[in-house]
Design a protein around this motif. Structure first.
Motif, mmCIF file in Angstrom:
data_model
loop_
_atom_site.group_PDB
_atom_site.id
_atom_site.type_symbol
_atom_site.label_atom_id
_atom_site.label_comp_id
_atom_site.label_asym_id
_atom_site.label_seq_id
_atom_site.Cartn_x
_atom_site.Cartn_y
_atom_site.Cartn_z
ATOM 1 N N HIS A 44 54.074 30.702 48.707
ATOM 2 C CA HIS A 44 53.983 31.518 47.503
ATOM 3 C C HIS A 44 55.276 31.490 46.704
ATOM 4 N N ARG A 84 55.507 30.292 42.850
ATOM 5 C CA ARG A 84 56.041 31.172 41.802
ATOM 6 C C ARG A 84 57.207 30.514 41.086
ATOM 7 N N THR A 126 42.807 39.780 35.040
ATOM 8 C CA THR A 126 43.539 39.618 36.300
ATOM 9 C C THR A 126 44.221 38.256 36.362
ATOM 10 N N LEU A 127 43.495 37.202 35.989
ATOM 11 C CA LEU A 127 44.078 35.862 36.004
ATOM 12 C C LEU A 127 45.234 35.739 35.018
ATOM 13 N N PHE A 129 48.265 37.609 36.271
ATOM 14 C CA PHE A 129 48.982 36.900 37.339
ATOM 15 C C PHE A 129 49.900 35.830 36.765
ATOM 16 N N GLN A 169 53.149 36.869 34.826
ATOM 17 C CA GLN A 169 54.317 37.310 35.577
ATOM 18 C C GLN A 169 55.357 36.210 35.724
#
Length: 229
Positions: A117, A121, A159-160, A163, A166
């Motif tokens: 992750h 990111r 929601t997508l 995400f 961010q």
């Protein structure tokens, strides 16, 4: 002397090529449109100002409900053995069981490579969204059901986008639209997205993933040895 000069020239050209490739931007354009139960989609990949270009046609997707799942049909051209096998297996079904299996393997992968992750990111922070347009028309013929589906669709989209927002950068705000149809059964959508990133960032991201994968395998092997001991 001439050999040294030639070596320096070749080394300089090589360094220049490496720097050029490292800072080259890759542009990926995704276009998908479903209208009147007809699907059309493609992915365009370009670099070096369009000198390097690839184009992939997306397969047709047929949705038959959650129990039956969706069926992906693609066309494979070629006379090789692999192409013939792909033609025989040109239909892939994705249903509830398939998603459950995917979820299991995904969690197993993440647990094994705990830095997965973090690397994703980091790479997303280097990605720029140049454009995102997502229009959906949805309805079941029943007003109440259509209203519920509209709310679910809004939840998925926000929601997508939340995400990705961010971590990624946006050149312009995403355009999201949902048109509920209360009097007829319909599922149509238009998706158009353009993203850009540097080849060097993709190389670094892949290198990090490979490093974490190797570290994860070594840690798992060591734990198994300790357990057996």
């Amino acid at each position: 002397m001439m050999g040294l000069v030639l070596f320096l020239i070749m080394a300089g050209i090589l360094v220049l090529l490496v720097v050029l490739i490292w800072f080259t931007s890759v542009r990926i354009e995704i276009l998908y449109k479903r209208e009147n139960k007809n699907d059309r989609g493609e992915i365009k990949i370009s670099a070096l100002g369009g000198l390097v270009r690839f184009r992939v046609n997306l397969p047709e997707v047929k949705w038959t409900g959650m129990d039956e799942g969706m069926q992906v049909e693609g066309t494979v051209k070629g006379q090789t053995t692999a192409a013939k096998m792909a033609k025989e297996k040109g239909k892939v079904k994705l249903n509830r069981r398939t998603f459950q299996q995917f979820r299991f393997y995904y969690h197993e992968f993440v647990e094994r490579f705990d830095q997965f992750h973090k690397t994703i990111r980091w790479f997303l922070s280097k990605v720029t969204f140049e454009k995102l347009t997502w229009v959906t028309k949805i309805g079941t013929g029943d007003a109440a059901e259509s209203g519920i589906l509209t709310g679910v669709a809004w939840g998925i989209k926000t929601t997508l986008i939340g995400f990705f927002s961010q971590y990624t950068r946006w050149r312009e705000a995403p355009q999201l639209t949902i048109h509920p149809e209360f009097n007829r059964e319909v599922l149509e959508t238009y998706f158009h997205s353009i993203i850009r990133f540097r080849v060097g960032h993709a190389i670094l991201g892949a290198k990090r993933l490979l490093l974490h994968m190797r570290t994860g395998r070594e840690r798992t092997t060591w734990q198994n040895i300790q357990f057996k001991a």
